[in-house]
Design an enzyme around this catalytic site. Structure first.
Site, PDB file in Angstrom:
ATOM      1  CD1 TRP A  29      -3.381   0.371   0.736  1.00 21.70           C
ATOM      2  CD2 TRP A  29      -2.765  -1.781   0.809  1.00 21.70           C
ATOM      3  NE1 TRP A  29      -4.494  -0.409   0.484  1.00 21.70           N
ATOM      4  CE2 TRP A  29      -4.142  -1.729   0.519  1.00 21.70           C
ATOM      5  CE3 TRP A  29      -2.164  -3.028   0.894  1.00 21.70           C
ATOM      6  CZ2 TRP A  29      -4.926  -2.852   0.326  1.00 21.70           C
ATOM      7  CZ3 TRP A  29      -2.930  -4.161   0.698  1.00 21.70           C
ATOM      8  CH2 TRP A  29      -4.295  -4.070   0.416  1.00 21.70           C
ATOM      9  CB  SER A  30       0.491   4.352  -1.942  1.00 19.60           C
ATOM     10  OG  SER A  30       1.084   5.602  -2.023  1.00 19.60           O
ATOM     11  CG  ASP A  32      -0.338   1.153   4.589  1.00 19.97           C
ATOM     12  OD1 ASP A  32      -1.105   1.785   3.850  1.00 19.97           O
ATOM     13  OD2 ASP A  32      -0.733   0.485   5.576  1.00 19.97           O
ATOM     14  CE1 TYR A  79      -7.664  -5.299   0.842  1.00 18.50           C
ATOM     15  CE2 TYR A  79      -7.708  -4.715  -1.493  1.00 18.50           C
ATOM     16  CZ  TYR A  79      -7.904  -4.372  -0.166  1.00 18.50           C
ATOM     17  OH  TYR A  79      -8.345  -3.115   0.154  1.00 18.50           O
ATOM     18  CD  GLN A 104      -3.350   4.540   0.556  1.00 17.22           C
ATOM     19  OE1 GLN A 104      -2.166   4.218   0.603  1.00 17.22           O
ATOM     20  NE2 GLN A 104      -4.287   3.927   1.258  1.00 17.22           N
ATOM     21  CG  ASP A 165     -10.461   3.058   3.708  1.00 18.98           C
ATOM     22  OD1 ASP A 165      -9.573   3.872   3.433  1.00 18.98           O
ATOM     23  OD2 ASP A 165     -10.304   1.831   3.626  1.00 18.98           O
ATOM     24  NE  ARG A 200     -12.486  -3.962   7.751  1.00 16.18           N
ATOM     25  CZ  ARG A 200     -11.309  -3.539   7.286  1.00 16.18           C
ATOM     26  NH1 ARG A 200     -10.298  -3.334   8.108  1.00 16.18           N
ATOM     27  NH2 ARG A 200     -11.139  -3.304   6.002  1.00 16.18           N
ATOM     28  CE1 TYR A 356     -10.012  -0.265   8.734  1.00 16.61           C
ATOM     29  CE2 TYR A 356     -11.358   0.700   7.028  1.00 16.61           C
ATOM     30  CZ  TYR A 356     -10.251  -0.004   7.409  1.00 16.61           C
ATOM     31  OH  TYR A 356      -9.378  -0.441   6.443  1.00 16.61           O
ATOM     32  CD1 TRP A 357     -10.311   4.212   8.114  1.00 16.15           C
ATOM     33  CD2 TRP A 357      -9.084   5.671   9.279  1.00 16.15           C
ATOM     34  NE1 TRP A 357      -8.980   3.922   7.892  1.00 16.15           N
ATOM     35  CE2 TRP A 357      -8.208   4.800   8.590  1.00 16.15           C
ATOM     36  CE3 TRP A 357      -8.531   6.683  10.096  1.00 16.15           C
ATOM     37  CZ2 TRP A 357      -6.812   4.903   8.682  1.00 16.15           C
ATOM     38  CZ3 TRP A 357      -7.148   6.781  10.174  1.00 16.15           C
ATOM     39  CH2 TRP A 357      -6.311   5.903   9.475  1.00 16.15           C
ATOM     40  CD  GLU A 400      -6.247  -2.181  10.285  1.00 18.12           C
ATOM     41  OE1 GLU A 400      -6.698  -3.275  10.697  1.00 18.12           O
ATOM     42  OE2 GLU A 400      -6.585  -1.683   9.205  1.00 18.12           O
TER      43      GLU A 400
HETATM   44  C1  2M8 Z   1      -7.265   0.641   4.627  1.00 18.77           C
HETATM   45  O1  2M8 Z   1      -7.734   0.750   3.306  1.00 18.77           O
HETATM   46  C2  2M8 Z   1      -7.931  -0.398   2.462  1.00 18.77           C
HETATM   47  C3  2M8 Z   1      -8.323   0.119   1.083  1.00 18.77           C
HETATM   48  O2  2M8 Z   1      -7.266   0.849   0.551  1.00 18.77           O
HETATM   49  C4  2M8 Z   1      -8.971  -1.358   2.971  1.00 18.77           C
HETATM   50  O3  2M8 Z   1      -9.795  -0.987   3.824  1.00 18.77           O
HETATM   51  O4  2M8 Z   1      -8.994  -2.506   2.503  1.00 18.77           O
HETATM   52  C5  2M8 Z   1      -7.039   2.071   5.150  1.00 18.77           C
HETATM   53  O5  2M8 Z   1      -6.842   2.062   6.544  1.00 18.77           O
HETATM   54  C6  2M8 Z   1      -5.849   2.715   4.435  1.00 18.77           C
HETATM   55  O6  2M8 Z   1      -5.539   3.960   4.981  1.00 18.77           O
HETATM   56  C7  2M8 Z   1      -4.620   1.805   4.480  1.00 18.77           C
HETATM   57  O7  2M8 Z   1      -3.619   2.347   3.667  1.00 18.77           O
HETATM   58  C8  2M8 Z   1      -4.940   0.372   4.031  1.00 18.77           C
HETATM   59  C9  2M8 Z   1      -3.783  -0.597   4.270  1.00 18.77           C
HETATM   60  O8  2M8 Z   1      -3.293  -0.473   5.596  1.00 18.77           O
HETATM   61  O9  2M8 Z   1      -6.084  -0.140   4.720  1.00 18.77           O
END
Ligand code: 2M8
Length: 429
Positions: A29-30, A32, A79, A104, A165, A200, A356-357, A400
């Protein structure tokens, strides 16, 4: 704690990059990778550069750095949505590797600068030389093709591009995206097989995520006609603050690699001015995303609104306002605090401490804020936040995300950016 962080990063290393989590996110992931590189600089600088080079090897011809680079060695279904859904090969200028078509937050130039500063060497100067033109192309993508509002800021075209997200910040624009949760019956979600579904995004969220990607994919991920027809168009305070910080970092990198720093400083100043002009609300005293489809600021007060503090040239008035917002009961920043900041306003009716967020505390947004507090000379608040981050991981492990009140670990239990940013926080007390 240092040992735990190193072991977590080692276990997540996958031949030329680090996966965010072996279970939930088994590709690259970018943003990350940028956070991971910052931590790796403290223990394995060669790996930090490898991490960034691998990511930028998948950069598209238009300069975009894809938010996921898929590992071709993994089985189909490891995934969702996987490479077959994104079908990046439909796009002109996509790399040979299968990737997503989204971006990102561009935190990579700042990360590269931190890696070099932490472990300067002949090799780090060479690495900066190699990355510099790619980082410049990434900036050009954002300020060129993605300036869909025409006001000097970059637009995101999917909530995933913000990195946050399912933030409540996206509820209003997402509600306007036509979708039916039933479409998810045709797919198998990967995340809910590895994490509690109550923590989630919902199926309706996912149906919308998928619909927005499908609309972009139909355009072969070209940005030319987005302004007229795309269902999600938002200027995000975090993405644009990161964009400004990247120009400051590029000015420093330019000086090392023999390029001109001046134009980067000029662009940084323009981005900060546009951010204040377009996304700051003097009435709420914080920053908000701007929904380009309605022309309105999105009222939710999320942690996104505090992120412009990472800009070293944020004007004093906005610094004061953001600090007041961060120190209010909504976020609870103080020189003596029990827990790091949540991802959403604690006092809001839609605050969800487990999801989550939408409430939980995350290490990366807190780390960004910590850096911002130091840049704006608030060592008292930076120290309080640092202690709370250390305490969180000491008790909860490299999770996480975390329950914002109890500190209980949530999501993946061995998460890379929690480990890497912990190393940075430990080293810079
Ligand atoms: C989460 O995002 C991904 C989609 O890109 C997902 O939910 O599957 C987010 O927390 C994002 O910020 C993060 O880069 C990614 C991988 O850790 O997971």
């Amino acid at each position: 704690m240092r040992r735990l962080a190193i072991d977590t990063l080692d276990a997540n290393w996958e031949h030329d990059h680090t996966v965010p989590s072996r279970t939930l996110y088994p590709h690259q992931w970018s943003w990350d990778s940028a956070f991971i590189a910052v931590g790796l600089a403290h223990i394995r600088p060669d790996r930090a550069w490898r991490e960034l080079h691998t990511l930028f090897a998948a950069q598209w011809a238009d300069g975009r750095v894809p938010h996921i680079v898929f590992n071709p060695g993994l089985r189909v279904g490891s995934y969702f949505p996987g490479p077959e859904f994104w079908d990046s090969a439909v796009a002109d200028g996509a790399p040979a590797a299968a990737t997503s078509g989204l971006i990102q937050p561009p935190v990579h130039a700042a990360a590269a600068w931190l890696v070099h500063r932490r472990a300067p060497s002949e090799a780090s100067v060479q690495a900066l030389r190699r990355l510099y033109p790619r980082l410049v192309a990434q900036q050009r993508y954002f300020t060129g093709r993605r300036d869909l509002g025409g006001g000097g800021l970059a637009c995101i075209v999917h909530p995933w591009e913000s990195g946050l997200d399912n933030s409540p910040a996206w509820d209003t624009p997402m509600a306007a995206v036509p979708a039916d949760a039933a479409v998810m019956r045709a797919y198998r979600r990967h995340d809910t097989a590895h994490a509690d579904a109550a923590h989630r995004p919902t199926d309706l969220d996912y149906a919308r995520y998928i619909a927005i990607v499908a609309s972009y994919r139909e355009q072969r991920y070209a940005d030319g006609r987005l302004a007229r027809r795309h269902p999600f168009l938002v200027e995000c305070p975090l993405v644009n603050a990161a964009l400004g910080v990247a120009e400051h970092a590029l000015a420093r990198i330019a000086a090392v690699v023999g390029a001109e720093p001046g134009p980067h400083r000029d662009r940084a100043a323009r981005i900060t001015a546009a951010l204040v002009d377009r996304l700051y609300d003097p009435v709420t005293g914080t920053f908000h995303p701007l929904d380009l489809r309605t022309g309105r600021l999105i009222p939710a007060r999320t942690v996104l609104g505090l992120m412009p503090l990472i800009l070293p040239d944020l004007p004093a008035r906005q610094v004061r306002a953001v600090l007041a917002e961060a120190c209010s009961p909504r976020f609870g920043l103080s020189a003596r605090m029990d827990r790091p900041l949540p991802s959403h306003d604690r006092t809001a009716p839609d605050f969800e401490p487990l999801r989550y967020w939408r409430g939980p505390s995350w290490m990366n947004t807190n780390w960004l804020l910590w850096r911002g507090l130091r840049a704006h000379h608030r060592p008292d608040l930076a120290a309080g936040l640092r202690e709370s981050m250390l305490e969180l991981v000491a008790r909860g492990g490299c999770h996480e995300y975390f329950h914002p009140d109890t500190g209980a670990g949530l999501g993946s239990p061995a998460f890379s950016w929690t480990a890497s940013l912990l190393l940075d926080v430990l080293a810079e007390g």
